[in-house]
Design a protein around this motif. Structure first.
Motif: not given
Length: 233
Positions: A198-211
């Motif tokens: 969540l802080r860096d996402n170094p491999t650019r994963q889809p994190i939309d909606g994590w919250e």
């Protein structure tokens, strides 16, 4: 930010907190709060990554003669608990393995990822476990640390005849805690999410909606993570 997680761990065992931030000595309010949660608070210099801190904790526990049952080593790379920890500890208690990890990885050699490891008493008392910590070196590069420690310790224990088991993944390749974070939480009730995702996402994963994923299970944690991420941007 670790206090709620440490409070959750209290229900399942004695907590020894090891900090690699010497400045904690002067943060009286935080220190007092930690001391109400933990059996001990140890403060050391920042060297040797997690394994240096764990070695410090193990040596202290041995001097106190506190290690009598199973041992859990975990670090601050997780936000949590996303949900109740009961499911995690039920899985641990139901496992017949000698060494238990949450997730595994095939990189370099099949091994358990080191963010949360459970060692049964027979392992903790074994010569191979003691030898690993007695001969631990400081590795300047994290890649070398992964090879010699995160991979090296499980491999040495497997070679010594101990059974290893991963609770949430089997033969995963790469950092599954980044690539399959949503499935782990929603499908498998995984109780953590990686800070680095969540802080860096170094491999650019889809994190939309994590919250929302986290808020559905622990709204206080979701709010806390948002506040922390805003502080670091």
């Amino acid at each position: 930010d670790l206090v709620p997680l440490l409070e959750s761990y209290q229900s399942y065992g004695d907590v020894v907190f090891i900090s690699a931030s010497p400045r904690l000595r002067w943060r009286w309010r935080t220190l007092r709060r930690l001391q109400t949660i933990c059996q001990a608070v140890l403060i050391r210099r920042n060297e040797g990554y997690d394994y240096g801190s764990w070695m410090t904790g193990l040596r202290w526990l041995q001097r106190q003669q506190w290690i009598s049952g199973e041992l859990i080593l975990t670090n601050d790379s997780f936000y949590g608990p996303v949900g109740d920890l009961d499911d995690l500890f039920q899985r641990i208690n139901a496992s017949d393995a000698d060494v238990i990890g949450l997730t595994d990885d095939l990189m370099y050699a099949p091994h358990l990822q080191s963010a949360f490891l459970v060692f049964r008493s027979a392992v903790v008392q074994s010569p191979v476990f003691q030898h690993f910590w007695d001969t631990l070196q400081i590795w300047p590069r994290k890649r070398d640390l992964v090879k010699h420690c995160e991979v090296g310790l499980p491999v040495a224990l497997r070679d010594a005849g101990f059974q290893l088991s991963s609770l949430y993944t089997k033969k995963s390749n790469g950092n599954i805690l980044h690539t399959a974070w949503r499935d782990l939480i929603e499908r498998d009730q995984f109780p953590f999410v990686k800070v680095s995702l969540l802080r860096d996402n170094p491999t650019r994963q889809p994190i939309d909606g994590w919250e929302q994923v986290i808020a559905n299970r622990n709204p206080h944690l979701a709010k806390q993570i948002v506040e922390q991420l805003n502080e670091t941007t």
